[in-house]
Motif scaffolding. Sequence first.
Motif, mmCIF file in Angstrom:
data_model
loop_
_atom_site.group_PDB
_atom_site.id
_atom_site.type_symbol
_atom_site.label_atom_id
_atom_site.label_comp_id
_atom_site.label_asym_id
_atom_site.label_seq_id
_atom_site.Cartn_x
_atom_site.Cartn_y
_atom_site.Cartn_z
ATOM 1 N N TYR A 73 0.831 -1.207 0.000
ATOM 2 C CA TYR A 73 0.000 0.000 0.000
ATOM 3 C C TYR A 73 0.868 1.260 0.000
ATOM 4 C CZ TYR A 73 1.276 -0.451 4.928
ATOM 5 O OH TYR A 73 1.991 -0.604 6.079
ATOM 6 N N LEU A 74 0.303 2.317 -0.584
ATOM 7 C CA LEU A 74 0.954 3.629 -0.583
ATOM 8 C C LEU A 74 0.522 4.484 0.599
ATOM 9 C CD1 LEU A 74 0.634 4.633 -4.371
ATOM 10 C CD2 LEU A 74 2.722 3.930 -3.187
ATOM 11 N N GLN A 75 -0.641 4.206 1.145
ATOM 12 C CA GLN A 75 -1.170 5.025 2.228
ATOM 13 C C GLN A 75 -0.205 5.062 3.415
ATOM 14 O OE1 GLN A 75 -5.025 3.300 3.048
ATOM 15 N NE2 GLN A 75 -6.047 4.525 1.495
ATOM 16 N N PRO A 76 -0.175 6.177 4.154
ATOM 17 C CA PRO A 76 0.780 6.312 5.267
ATOM 18 C C PRO A 76 0.472 5.368 6.419
ATOM 19 C CG PRO A 76 -0.727 8.183 5.203
ATOM 20 C CD PRO A 76 -0.959 7.417 3.939
ATOM 21 N N CYS A 77 1.545 4.834 7.022
ATOM 22 C CA CYS A 77 1.391 3.873 8.107
ATOM 23 C C CYS A 77 2.365 4.182 9.240
ATOM 24 C CB CYS A 77 1.623 2.454 7.594
ATOM 25 S SG CYS A 77 3.352 2.075 7.237
ATOM 26 N N ASN A 78 2.225 3.417 10.312
ATOM 27 C CA ASN A 78 3.059 3.631 11.493
ATOM 28 C C ASN A 78 4.512 3.192 11.296
ATOM 29 O OD1 ASN A 78 2.033 0.946 11.361
ATOM 30 N ND2 ASN A 78 2.653 0.574 13.470
ATOM 31 N N ILE A 79 4.788 2.444 10.243
ATOM 32 C CA ILE A 79 6.152 1.953 10.003
ATOM 33 C C ILE A 79 6.957 2.930 9.138
ATOM 34 C CG2 ILE A 79 7.550 0.035 9.139
ATOM 35 C CD1 ILE A 79 5.743 -0.732 11.480
ATOM 36 N N PHE A 80 6.378 3.363 8.022
ATOM 37 C CA PHE A 80 7.106 4.193 7.063
ATOM 38 C C PHE A 80 6.527 5.592 6.898
ATOM 39 C CE2 PHE A 80 8.044 -0.174 5.472
ATOM 40 C CZ PHE A 80 9.414 -0.152 5.695
ATOM 41 N N GLY A 81 5.509 5.934 7.686
ATOM 42 C CA GLY A 81 4.911 7.256 7.554
ATOM 43 C C GLY A 81 4.413 7.476 6.127
ATOM 44 N N TYR A 82 4.762 8.630 5.551
ATOM 45 C CA TYR A 82 4.385 8.957 4.175
ATOM 46 C C TYR A 82 5.485 8.558 3.182
ATOM 47 C CZ TYR A 82 0.207 11.710 5.342
ATOM 48 O OH TYR A 82 -1.042 12.105 5.757
ATOM 49 N N GLY A 83 6.388 7.683 3.605
ATOM 50 C CA GLY A 83 7.572 7.368 2.819
ATOM 51 C C GLY A 83 7.300 6.891 1.402
ATOM 52 N N TYR A 84 6.318 5.998 1.236
ATOM 53 C CA TYR A 84 6.033 5.490 -0.108
ATOM 54 C C TYR A 84 5.450 6.578 -1.006
ATOM 55 C CZ TYR A 84 6.779 0.744 1.707
ATOM 56 O OH TYR A 84 7.316 -0.393 2.264
ATOM 57 N N LEU A 85 4.563 7.392 -0.468
ATOM 58 C CA LEU A 85 4.009 8.496 -1.253
ATOM 59 C C LEU A 85 5.095 9.507 -1.595
ATOM 60 C CD1 LEU A 85 0.530 9.116 0.422
ATOM 61 C CD2 LEU A 85 0.960 8.406 -1.933
ATOM 62 N N GLU A 86 5.981 9.767 -0.666
ATOM 63 C CA GLU A 86 7.078 10.699 -0.932
ATOM 64 C C GLU A 86 7.994 10.163 -2.033
ATOM 65 O OE1 GLU A 86 7.629 13.748 0.066
ATOM 66 O OE2 GLU A 86 5.825 13.783 1.309
ATOM 67 N N ALA A 87 8.166 8.839 -2.084
ATOM 68 C CA ALA A 87 8.976 8.233 -3.140
ATOM 69 C C ALA A 87 8.360 8.484 -4.516
ATOM 70 C CB ALA A 87 9.124 6.734 -2.889
ATOM 71 N N VAL A 88 7.032 8.339 -4.600
ATOM 72 C CA VAL A 88 6.331 8.613 -5.862
ATOM 73 C C VAL A 88 6.531 10.077 -6.253
ATOM 74 C CG1 VAL A 88 4.101 8.665 -7.033
ATOM 75 C CG2 VAL A 88 4.616 6.824 -5.413
ATOM 76 N N LYS A 89 6.414 10.952 -5.290
ATOM 77 C CA LYS A 89 6.540 12.389 -5.526
ATOM 78 C C LYS A 89 7.925 12.749 -6.046
ATOM 79 C CE LYS A 89 5.540 16.784 -3.178
ATOM 80 N NZ LYS A 89 5.149 17.382 -1.879
#
Length: 384
Positions: free
Chosen positions: A362-378
């Motif tokens: 998932y891309l949605q923010p979580c307790n492990i990586f925060g907004y990390g995956y979305l920031e990667a897309v950005k």
Amino acid sequence: MQLISSIDISAQKNVKTVQKEYDVAAFLYPAYASDDPRLLPFWPKGIGEWETVANMQERNPGHYWNRKPLWGYINEADPSVMSMEIEAATKHGVDVFIFDWYWYDNRPFMETTLNNGFLKADNVEKMKFYLMWANHDVGNTWDTRISHEPNIIWEGKVDRQEFEKICKRNIEKYFKHPQYYKIEGKPVFMIYDIPQLISGLGGVEETVSALKWFNDETKKAGFPGVDLQLTMWSINLNHSGFDGSKTENPEREFVKKLGFTSATHYQFVHFTNVDQDYMAIMEAVKKEWARIDANFDFKYYPHVSVGWDNSPRLGSSAVVKNNTPENFQKTLQMAKEYVDSHPDQAPLITINSWNEWTETSYLQPCNIFGYGYLEAVKKVFKGE
């Protein structure tokens, strides 16, 4: 010798580099809804499959899987919630949702997230969408109380009459919506399970006829046709009812005969061992994309999966290791380079997924990586 004035130099410094635009599409699994009574047999608490996420530790005390959504257990069929999600997605460079779309018992299933949430969001004009028909069988996998018991609740196959009903409804209800994603004017429609499609329609020739009819009906509705998108994985590339003995590439001829014009993947798990390090998976992905380029005529749109771990549903699973936002970003960059090297096709990249929490992708923010995956897309697609 040509002299450059200070004015010229100043003007050059002020020129902004125009960032190329990409169509970054994330699959959206519509089971996180609170207003769909058809979900209650699987998740009786009324919050959809969030129930599986929320009670993971209760069912498996001390298990390593302990993910929590930073946005909470939101109702994605609520237009105000979906408005927030659209804002977050587009801000980070995700501008298309591919809705997993289901049809069982002669009617749609899990459609409220799309109809009540997304299409009624006050900022829906910011986002495109298209459908992936998830025409697989439904067993007990979603119900953690009996997930290990083999049983078929609904079959994914449909006959010709039902197929026509589905297509006509989707053309009118979705293809004509201004936010429906199109390539060269053609609405994109992805199909997940080809053996189920063929089985329901009665054979390969019957399926060819049905898909041609679908394309013709789409033309009658005012479009240039339908962009039929194949879900790339082994079960979809051959069939016992197809005679490929007269060609050196039966897979390619099979897909061409059915009329598919494009393809992407849904998950890395469909073509490689995911029970390993993410960087090793990246090498398998490179080989898969090269194989597709060499063996097929359709336009392939590169796919990137965030990860895989089905433990919330099953208690144990193959697990992608080291799929950090930093490594995920490297694979996104690889997908971007693939698109740039194929300028004759739409700049489309697909991602699994926006919200597949119970498959841990998932891309949605979580307790492990925060907004990390979305920031990667950005960083990759917006240069920020």
